[in-house]
Scaffold this motif. Structure first.
Motif, PDB file in Angstrom:
ATOM      1  N   GLU A  31     -31.527  85.018   0.426  1.00 13.68           N
ATOM      2  CA  GLU A  31     -32.390  85.179   2.197  1.00 13.68           C
ATOM      3  C   GLU A  31     -33.336  85.129   1.683  1.00 13.68           C
ATOM      4  O   GLU A  31     -34.148  84.816   2.559  1.00 13.68           O
ATOM      5  N   VAL A  32     -34.129  85.870   0.689  1.00 14.75           N
ATOM      6  CA  VAL A  32     -35.356  85.510   0.791  1.00 14.75           C
ATOM      7  C   VAL A  32     -35.813  84.255   0.316  1.00 14.75           C
ATOM      8  O   VAL A  32     -36.767  83.515   0.856  1.00 14.75           O
ATOM      9  N   ALA A  33     -34.923  83.331  -0.201  1.00 15.91           N
ATOM     10  CA  ALA A  33     -34.660  82.106  -0.923  1.00 15.91           C
ATOM     11  C   ALA A  33     -34.839  81.494   0.507  1.00 15.91           C
ATOM     12  O   ALA A  33     -35.969  80.688   0.890  1.00 15.91           O
ATOM     13  N   GLY A  34     -33.706  81.373   1.312  1.00 16.94           N
ATOM     14  CA  GLY A  34     -33.419  80.717   2.640  1.00 16.94           C
ATOM     15  C   GLY A  34     -34.710  81.082   3.352  1.00 16.94           C
ATOM     16  O   GLY A  34     -35.982  80.224   4.325  1.00 16.94           O
ATOM     17  N   ILE A  35     -35.855  82.592   4.051  1.00 11.20           N
ATOM     18  CA  ILE A  35     -37.245  82.165   4.880  1.00 11.20           C
ATOM     19  C   ILE A  35     -38.436  82.135   4.227  1.00 11.20           C
ATOM     20  O   ILE A  35     -39.564  81.088   4.744  1.00 11.20           O
ATOM     21  N   GLU A  36     -38.188  82.000   3.149  1.00 12.12           N
ATOM     22  CA  GLU A  36     -39.820  80.998   2.211  1.00 12.12           C
ATOM     23  C   GLU A  36     -39.422  79.811   1.711  1.00 12.12           C
ATOM     24  O   GLU A  36     -40.365  78.665   2.274  1.00 12.12           O
ATOM     25  N   LEU A  37     -38.412  79.295   1.698  1.00  6.82           N
ATOM     26  CA  LEU A  37     -38.086  77.366   2.012  1.00  6.82           C
ATOM     27  C   LEU A  37     -38.400  76.990   3.126  1.00  6.82           C
ATOM     28  O   LEU A  37     -39.015  76.569   3.362  1.00  6.82           O
ATOM     29  N   PHE A  38     -37.601  77.680   4.212  1.00  5.37           N
ATOM     30  CA  PHE A  38     -37.956  77.206   5.479  1.00  5.37           C
ATOM     31  C   PHE A  38     -39.505  77.084   5.935  1.00  5.37           C
ATOM     32  O   PHE A  38     -40.045  76.511   6.193  1.00  5.37           O
ATOM     33  N   TRP A  39     -40.032  78.426   5.549  1.00  5.09           N
ATOM     34  CA  TRP A  39     -41.360  78.256   6.187  1.00  5.09           C
ATOM     35  C   TRP A  39     -42.243  77.800   5.478  1.00  5.09           C
ATOM     36  O   TRP A  39     -43.135  77.547   6.294  1.00  5.09           O
ATOM     37  N   SER A  40     -42.212  77.573   4.603  1.00  2.00           N
ATOM     38  CA  SER A  40     -43.115  76.770   3.288  1.00  2.00           C
ATOM     39  C   SER A  40     -43.171  75.337   3.818  1.00  2.00           C
ATOM     40  O   SER A  40     -44.173  74.360   3.171  1.00  2.00           O
ATOM     41  N   ILE A  41     -41.516  74.396   4.494  1.00  2.00           N
ATOM     42  CA  ILE A  41     -41.316  72.877   4.811  1.00  2.00           C
ATOM     43  C   ILE A  41     -42.981  72.518   5.742  1.00  2.00           C
ATOM     44  O   ILE A  41     -43.543  71.267   5.311  1.00  2.00           O
ATOM     45  N   PRO A  42     -43.201  73.333   6.636  1.00  2.00           N
ATOM     46  CA  PRO A  42     -44.161  72.359   7.317  1.00  2.00           C
ATOM     47  C   PRO A  42     -45.548  71.574   6.804  1.00  2.00           C
ATOM     48  O   PRO A  42     -46.349  71.346   6.736  1.00  2.00           O
ATOM     49  N   LEU A  43     -45.928  73.632   5.612  1.00  2.00           N
ATOM     50  CA  LEU A  43     -46.921  73.379   5.280  1.00  2.00           C
ATOM     51  C   LEU A  43     -46.173  71.956   3.842  1.00  2.00           C
ATOM     52  O   LEU A  43     -48.093  71.658   3.962  1.00  2.00           O
ATOM     53  N   PHE A  44     -45.841  71.864   3.134  1.00  2.00           N
ATOM     54  CA  PHE A  44     -45.762  70.824   2.432  1.00  2.00           C
ATOM     55  C   PHE A  44     -45.830  69.731   3.022  1.00  2.00           C
ATOM     56  O   PHE A  44     -46.208  68.356   2.516  1.00  2.00           O
ATOM     57  N   ALA A  45     -44.958  69.525   4.516  1.00  2.00           N
ATOM     58  CA  ALA A  45     -44.881  68.388   5.357  1.00  2.00           C
ATOM     59  C   ALA A  45     -46.105  68.477   5.493  1.00  2.00           C
ATOM     60  O   ALA A  45     -46.517  66.624   5.238  1.00  2.00           O
ATOM     61  N   LEU A  46     -47.123  69.589   6.538  1.00  2.00           N
ATOM     62  CA  LEU A  46     -48.423  68.599   6.542  1.00  2.00           C
ATOM     63  C   LEU A  46     -48.772  67.704   5.484  1.00  2.00           C
ATOM     64  O   LEU A  46     -50.199  66.918   5.134  1.00  2.00           O
ATOM     65  N   GLY A  47     -48.699  69.000   4.077  1.00  2.00           N
ATOM     66  CA  GLY A  47     -49.697  68.573   3.108  1.00  2.00           C
ATOM     67  C   GLY A  47     -49.153  66.784   2.223  1.00  2.00           C
ATOM     68  O   GLY A  47     -50.334  66.683   1.976  1.00  2.00           O
ATOM     69  N   PHE A  48     -48.498  66.791   1.947  1.00  2.00           N
ATOM     70  CA  PHE A  48     -47.589  65.446   1.817  1.00  2.00           C
ATOM     71  C   PHE A  48     -47.889  64.458   3.236  1.00  2.00           C
ATOM     72  O   PHE A  48     -48.831  63.145   2.997  1.00  2.00           O
ATOM     73  N   PHE A  49     -48.923  64.477   4.268  1.00  2.00           N
ATOM     74  CA  PHE A  49     -49.221  63.526   5.088  1.00  2.00           C
ATOM     75  C   PHE A  49     -50.259  63.344   4.894  1.00  2.00           C
ATOM     76  O   PHE A  49     -51.204  61.816   4.964  1.00  2.00           O
ATOM     77  N   PHE A  50     -51.112  64.464   4.218  1.00  2.00           N
ATOM     78  CA  PHE A  50     -52.752  63.681   4.390  1.00  2.00           C
ATOM     79  C   PHE A  50     -52.651  63.267   2.613  1.00  2.00           C
ATOM     80  O   PHE A  50     -54.133  62.613   2.992  1.00  2.00           O
ATOM     81  N   VAL A  51     -52.069  63.485   1.807  1.00  2.00           N
ATOM     82  CA  VAL A  51     -51.983  62.662   0.225  1.00  2.00           C
ATOM     83  C   VAL A  51     -52.091  61.212   0.308  1.00  2.00           C
ATOM     84  O   VAL A  51     -50.427  60.626   0.679  1.00  2.00           O
ATOM     85  N   PRO A  52     -52.776  60.396  -0.149  1.00  2.00           N
ATOM     86  CA  PRO A  52     -52.053  58.733  -0.233  1.00  2.00           C
ATOM     87  C   PRO A  52     -51.203  58.730  -1.287  1.00  2.00           C
ATOM     88  O   PRO A  52     -50.728  59.213  -2.599  1.00  2.00           O
ATOM     89  N   GLN A  53     -49.957  58.249  -1.244  1.00  2.06           N
ATOM     90  CA  GLN A  53     -49.198  57.831  -2.042  1.00  2.06           C
ATOM     91  C   GLN A  53     -49.123  56.843  -2.678  1.00  2.06           C
ATOM     92  O   GLN A  53     -49.907  55.673  -2.865  1.00  2.06           O
ATOM     93  N   PRO A  54     -49.312  56.860  -4.278  1.00  2.00           N
ATOM     94  CA  PRO A  54     -49.314  56.552  -5.486  1.00  2.00           C
ATOM     95  C   PRO A  54     -48.695  55.071  -5.520  1.00  2.00           C
ATOM     96  O   PRO A  54     -47.022  55.116  -4.894  1.00  2.00           O
ATOM     97  N   GLU A  55     -48.590  54.225  -6.177  1.00  6.47           N
ATOM     98  CA  GLU A  55     -47.397  53.321  -6.874  1.00  6.47           C
ATOM     99  C   GLU A  55     -46.957  53.947  -7.612  1.00  6.47           C
ATOM    100  O   GLU A  55     -47.158  55.359  -8.605  1.00  6.47           O
TER     101      GLU A  55
END
Length: 287
Positions: A31-55
């Motif tokens: 249950e800890v894993a579930g809530i931690e993973l779910f609520w951190s998804i938006p943060l990782f998605a936001l970070g991924f959006f702003f980081v340039p993709q390397p080759e």
């Protein structure tokens, strides 16, 4: 020294997260894993959006796929170990990760260490012995074998072994991408896959995730911070050194377990944690 700062920030995030998980007594490990993973998804998605993709090349994708199960198993076992045993008895066994990484770093990354770095790692491992020094009255090797009778301890030893490989493969992926791109992209995929598995298998319900919004956001923020600083630090240093410094979180965790959780035997565990910190200084100043 920049890598050292990021590694210490990782240690602070890890210790705070560990204590927080232990205090959530109404939630089991999954249950800890579930809530931690779910609520951190938006943060990782936001970070991924702003980081340039390397080759990205074939090696990146191969290591990426291998790293998913290699991180999933120790991630879940880590939370389980914290839940089933006193945290000051389970977490210290992570100090064996640098010892294991002497071999994984050499095999996967061709990394070597000097004499001072080796001495520092030895201090960290010896510190875990002192943490359980009260068991020495039953035999000189008892502090090293005490984990057999403490489920969380031997599970955490398995975690330390698996993380040694995960960290080495993680750095290899960094060499074929970039620290932030890999960390945000990897854990965005990682979180979604593990969360989907937990929900589809019935191990966690959406109600639990949504009912613990504040705890989830807190754990998610700590998880995001830990991952960010971890991958930046490991990209700037030898993998075995970075993990050794990161494991200074054990010192903080033992202290917080005494102050917040009221766990006992602070004299031996505090001395052991201090010895491990001296190992960190050896690695940082002379390694």
């Amino acid at each position: 020294m920049i890598w050292f700062i990021f590694a210490l920030l990782t240690a602070f995030a890890v210790a705070t997260r560990d204590i927080s998980v232990k205090t959530y007594q109404e939630l089991n490990a999954l249950e800890v894993a579930g809530i931690e993973l779910f609520w951190s998804i938006p943060l990782f998605a936001l970070g991924f959006f702003f980081v340039p993709q390397p080759e990205l090349d074939q090696t990146f994708w191969e290591v990426f796929l291998i790293s998913l199960p290699l991180n999933a198993v120790p991630y879940l076992l880590y939370l389980y170990a914290i839940k089933v045993s006193p945290i000051s008895l389970a977490v210290p066994f992570l100090s064996f990760t640098p010892l294991f990484m002497l071999f994984t770093g050499f095999i996967t990354l061709d990394e070597t260490i000097n004499l001072w770095g080796g001495a520092g790692i030895l201090c960290i491992v010896c510190g875990s012995y002192v943490l359980n020094l009260d068991q020495a009255k039953h035999g000189i090797f008892k502090p090293l074998t005490a984990f057999i009778h403490e489920r969380g301890s031997w599970v955490m030893l398995i975690v330390a072994f698996l993380y040694a490989f995960a960290a080495a493969f993680g750095k290899k992926a960094l060499l074929h991408s970039s620290p932030l791109y890999f960390s945000y992209f990897f854990f965005l995929v990682f979180n979604c896959l593990i969360l989907a598995g937990l929900i589809l298998s019935g191990k966690i319900r959406w109600g639990v995730i949504l009912d613990h919004k504040k705890k989830g956001m807190w754990l998610g923020g700590l998880f995001m911070s830990q991952i960010t600083t971890h991958y930046v630090a490991i990209s700037l240093s030898t993998a075995v050194y970075m993990i050794a410094v990161k494991r200074s979180s054990i010192l903080l965790t033992v202290l917080l377990s005494w102050l917040i959780l009221k766990e006992g035997n602070i004299r031996n565990r505090g001395l052991g944690a201090l010895l491990m910190f001296c190992g960190v200084l050896l690695i940082t100043l002379f390694g």
